[in-house]
Design an enzyme around this catalytic site. Structure first.
Site, PDB file in Angstrom:
ATOM      1  N   TYR A  83     -13.742   5.627 -13.500  1.00 43.70           N
ATOM      2  CA  TYR A  83     -13.795   4.403 -12.709  1.00 43.70           C
ATOM      3  C   TYR A  83     -14.385   3.251 -13.521  1.00 43.70           C
ATOM      4  O   TYR A  83     -13.835   2.148 -13.551  1.00 43.70           O
ATOM      5  CB  TYR A  83     -14.632   4.667 -11.457  1.00 43.70           C
ATOM      6  N   ASP A 100       0.857  -1.185   0.000  1.00 43.52           N
ATOM      7  CA  ASP A 100       0.000   0.000   0.000  1.00 43.52           C
ATOM      8  C   ASP A 100       0.894   1.236   0.000  1.00 43.52           C
ATOM      9  O   ASP A 100       2.092   1.157   0.295  1.00 43.52           O
ATOM     10  CB  ASP A 100      -0.903   0.002   1.241  1.00 43.52           C
ATOM     11  N   LYS A 112     -12.607  -0.283 -14.639  1.00 46.62           N
ATOM     12  CA  LYS A 112     -13.119  -1.569 -14.160  1.00 46.62           C
ATOM     13  C   LYS A 112     -13.558  -2.467 -15.313  1.00 46.62           C
ATOM     14  O   LYS A 112     -13.442  -3.700 -15.222  1.00 46.62           O
ATOM     15  CB  LYS A 112     -14.259  -1.338 -13.173  1.00 46.62           C
ATOM     16  N   THR A 123     -16.917   0.664   2.908  1.00 46.27           N
ATOM     17  CA  THR A 123     -15.515   1.021   3.116  1.00 46.27           C
ATOM     18  C   THR A 123     -15.387   2.543   3.180  1.00 46.27           C
ATOM     19  O   THR A 123     -16.317   3.277   2.829  1.00 46.27           O
ATOM     20  CB  THR A 123     -14.632   0.507   1.969  1.00 46.27           C
ATOM     21  N   ASN A 142      -6.096  -5.487  -5.517  1.00 46.43           N
ATOM     22  CA  ASN A 142      -7.233  -4.853  -4.861  1.00 46.43           C
ATOM     23  C   ASN A 142      -7.164  -3.333  -4.859  1.00 46.43           C
ATOM     24  O   ASN A 142      -8.193  -2.670  -4.748  1.00 46.43           O
ATOM     25  CB  ASN A 142      -7.312  -5.372  -3.418  1.00 46.43           C
ATOM     26  N   VAL A 154       1.092   1.124  -6.897  1.00 52.10           N
ATOM     27  CA  VAL A 154       0.854   0.121  -7.941  1.00 52.10           C
ATOM     28  C   VAL A 154       0.996   0.684  -9.344  1.00 52.10           C
ATOM     29  O   VAL A 154       1.173  -0.071 -10.301  1.00 52.10           O
ATOM     30  CB  VAL A 154      -0.531  -0.537  -7.783  1.00 52.10           C
TER      31      VAL A 154
END
Length: 249
Positions: free
Chosen positions: A150, A37, A154, A185, A87, A61
């Protein structure tokens, strides 16, 4: 016997939310986990909590030079990488006309390019029987207003997963995508707090939003040998959000 006994996993975005839930579940099932992370403090705190079976490694990442370092860290601590859980992700919420190119590119770099770099980086380490799990979204199955970047990222993850599955099958490596719906979350709460959760929960078949551990359980299945004949597939955990269409509301 624990379902992931003896496996080494890298989990990105592991400092919180779905990633942290998956890390806890993987360790509970016998895996050794590299927590990756950009959030150093919570990532290190979680590694300390999980003990000898976990290590933290700073990883952006979207930066290709950081991925080999993370893979080497996992190998050095635990051995060859059996599982990659891609993730890490970000969400930008804005109308198409109000979405700046920089915002679009940032989402694509982290969500899409990060997934690509991760899959590519672990190939030198991953043995036969390995599993790559790419976290897409229900927005990788259908669009939602105000999520142009987004949704694009995806959908891309969904397609990349299928290509990788076809290429890596002969090596005995499985690649699948996970498509969560609204999960409770911090990233989702930032859109509108408890009111947003209540609004979305009321619109799906199960009448609630999901919890991070419910996605973690699905990831454990895909990481384990229980899913040994599943590859190139889409695993949806959305409370029934994609079971309907707009005319039913």
């Amino acid at each position: 016997m624990a379902r992931l006994q003896g496996k080494t996993a890298i989990i990105t975005g592991a400092a919180g939310g779905q990633g942290a839930a998956a890390a806890r579940r993987f360790v509970a099932e016998g895996a050794s986990v590299l927590l990756a992370d950009v959030a150093d403090e919570p990532g290190k705190a979680l590694a300390d909590e999980l003990g000898e079976s976990a290590r933290f490694e700073h990883l952006d990442v979207s930066e290709q030079d950081e991925w080999p370092v993370a893979v080497r860290a996992a190998e050095s601590a635990f051995g060859p990488v059996d599982v990659l859980l891609n993730n890490a992700g970000v969400l930008h919420f804005a109308e198409l006309g109000e979405t700046a190119l920089a915002d679009y590119e940032r989402v694509v770099r982290i969500n899409q390019i990060g997934t690509f770099l991760g899959m590519r980086a672990v190939l030198s380490s991953m043995p036969a029987g390995g599993s790559i799990i790419n976290v897409s979204s229900v927005e990788g199955l259908g669009g939602m207003p105000f999520t142009i970047a987004y949704t694009a990222s995806k959908f891309a993850i969904r397609g990349m997963t299928k290509v990788a599955a076809m290429e890596l099958g002969e090596r005995g490596i499985r690649v699948n995508s996970v498509h969560p719906g609204m999960i409770d979350t911090d990233m989702v709460r930032s859109l509108g707090g408890p009111e947003m959760n209540d609004h979305v929960g009321a619109r799906v078949a199960l009448k609630r939003v999901g919890q991070p551990d419910e996605i973690a359980q699905l990831a454990v299945f895909l990481a384990s040998d229980e899913s040994s004949y599943s590859t190139g597939a889409e695993f949806v955990a959305d409370g029934g959000a994609t079971a309907t269409h707009s005319l039913s509301r």
